[in-house]
Design an enzyme around this catalytic site. Structure first.
Site, PDB file in Angstrom:
ATOM      1  CB  CYS A   8      36.003  37.324  45.298  1.00 21.00           C
ATOM      2  SG  CYS A   8      37.031  35.871  44.977  1.00 21.00           S
ATOM      3  CG  ASN A  11      37.830  30.656  46.506  1.00 25.76           C
ATOM      4  OD1 ASN A  11      37.963  29.453  46.724  1.00 25.76           O
ATOM      5  ND2 ASN A  11      38.257  31.555  47.361  1.00 25.76           N
ATOM      6  CB  CYS A  13      41.917  37.295  42.220  1.00 26.11           C
ATOM      7  SG  CYS A  13      42.285  36.695  40.557  1.00 26.11           S
ATOM      8  NE  ARG A  14      37.629  40.263  43.317  1.00 29.22           N
ATOM      9  CZ  ARG A  14      36.451  40.558  42.822  1.00 29.22           C
ATOM     10  NH1 ARG A  14      35.950  41.781  42.996  1.00 29.22           N
ATOM     11  NH2 ARG A  14      35.749  39.655  42.166  1.00 29.22           N
ATOM     12  CB  SER A  15      37.571  35.501  48.451  1.00 27.11           C
ATOM     13  OG  SER A  15      37.544  34.429  47.549  1.00 27.11           O
ATOM     14  CG  ASP A 125      37.490  40.883  38.636  1.00 22.44           C
ATOM     15  OD1 ASP A 125      38.601  40.376  38.849  1.00 22.44           O
ATOM     16  OD2 ASP A 125      36.627  40.384  37.896  1.00 22.44           O
TER      17      ASP A 125
HETATM   18  P1  4NP Z   1      38.172  36.876  41.853  1.00 20.06           P
HETATM   19  O1  4NP Z   1      38.593  37.230  40.350  1.00 20.06           O
HETATM   20  O2  4NP Z   1      36.664  36.995  41.921  1.00 20.06           O
HETATM   21  O3  4NP Z   1      38.849  37.916  42.650  1.00 20.06           O
HETATM   22  O4  4NP Z   1      38.663  35.470  42.105  1.00 20.06           O
HETATM   23  C1  4NP Z   1      37.885  36.734  39.257  1.00 20.06           C
HETATM   24  C2  4NP Z   1      38.255  35.530  38.715  1.00 20.06           C
HETATM   25  C3  4NP Z   1      37.559  35.031  37.626  1.00 20.06           C
HETATM   26  C4  4NP Z   1      36.499  35.740  37.097  1.00 20.06           C
HETATM   27  C5  4NP Z   1      36.134  36.959  37.653  1.00 20.06           C
HETATM   28  C6  4NP Z   1      36.830  37.449  38.733  1.00 20.06           C
HETATM   29  N1  4NP Z   1      35.800  35.245  35.974  1.00 20.06           N
HETATM   30  O5  4NP Z   1      34.916  35.952  35.460  1.00 20.06           O
HETATM   31  O6  4NP Z   1      36.031  34.115  35.544  1.00 20.06           O
END
Ligand code: 4NP
Length: 157
Positions: A8, A11, A13-15, A125
């Site tokens: 993701c 790293n 939340c989703r992954s 996201d």
């Molecule tokens: P993830 O969520 O990709 O599912 O871990 C996010 C966490 C942080 C950010 C974007 C998505 N960010 O822009 O910092």
């Protein structure tokens, strides 16, 4: 042995949710020894951080204990994975740009395995939203993980 990398953006939340759910469901099916799974992000903003507390809470809510320290995707190791599963289109495009074309057929959108998804479906996201976003993301991740495991259950090896 099948090696799967979930990717993701951060790293956090989703992954890591996909990583934790996959390990849990594979263990339930006594299939864990057939896989090596990992997760990472396309950006370095959160490297070293624990999972977002809302993501960890959603896993806990489903009886899954999993912790993770965020890592960035390493192009150098990409060849060791059979499947590199991108959570959204932007992650998918980043991976395609970063990796040689010889590896492009290993990169897929995670929800291309979702029976309720499609070749272009994304895991949105949830980071900027509220709890419901994490509930929805968990549901699609769990359904998709089960579908991935089903494809391997039907194989002999
Ligand atoms: P993830 O969520 O990709 O599912 O871990 C996010 C966490 C942080 C950010 C974007 C998505 N960010 O822009 O910092």
């Amino acid at each position: 042995m099948t090696r799967i990398m979930f990717v993701c953006t951060g790293n956090i939340c989703r992954s890591p949710m996909a990583h934790g759910v996959f390990l849990h469901r594979a263990r339930e099916r006594n299939m864990a020894d057939r896989f090596e799974v990992d997760s990472s992000g396309t950006t370095a903003y959160h490297v070293g951080e624990a999972m977002d507390r809302r993501a960890a809470a959603e896993l806990q809510h489903h009886g899954i204990s999993f912790s993770n320290n965020a890592r960035g995707f390493r192009n150098k190791n990409a060849g060791s994975y059979d499947l590199i599963l991108a959570m959204d289109r932007s992650n998918y495009e980043s991976l395609r740009r970063a990796l040689p074309s010889s590896l492009h057929d290993r990169i897929r959108l995670f929800r291309s395995f979702d029976p309720e998804g499609s070749e272009t479906a994304e895991v949105p996201d949830p980071w900027y939203g509220g709890r419901q976003g994490f509930v929805d993301v968990y549901t699609m991740i769990d359904r998709t993980v089960e579908a991935i495991l089903d494809t391997y259950t039907e194989r002999v090896s």
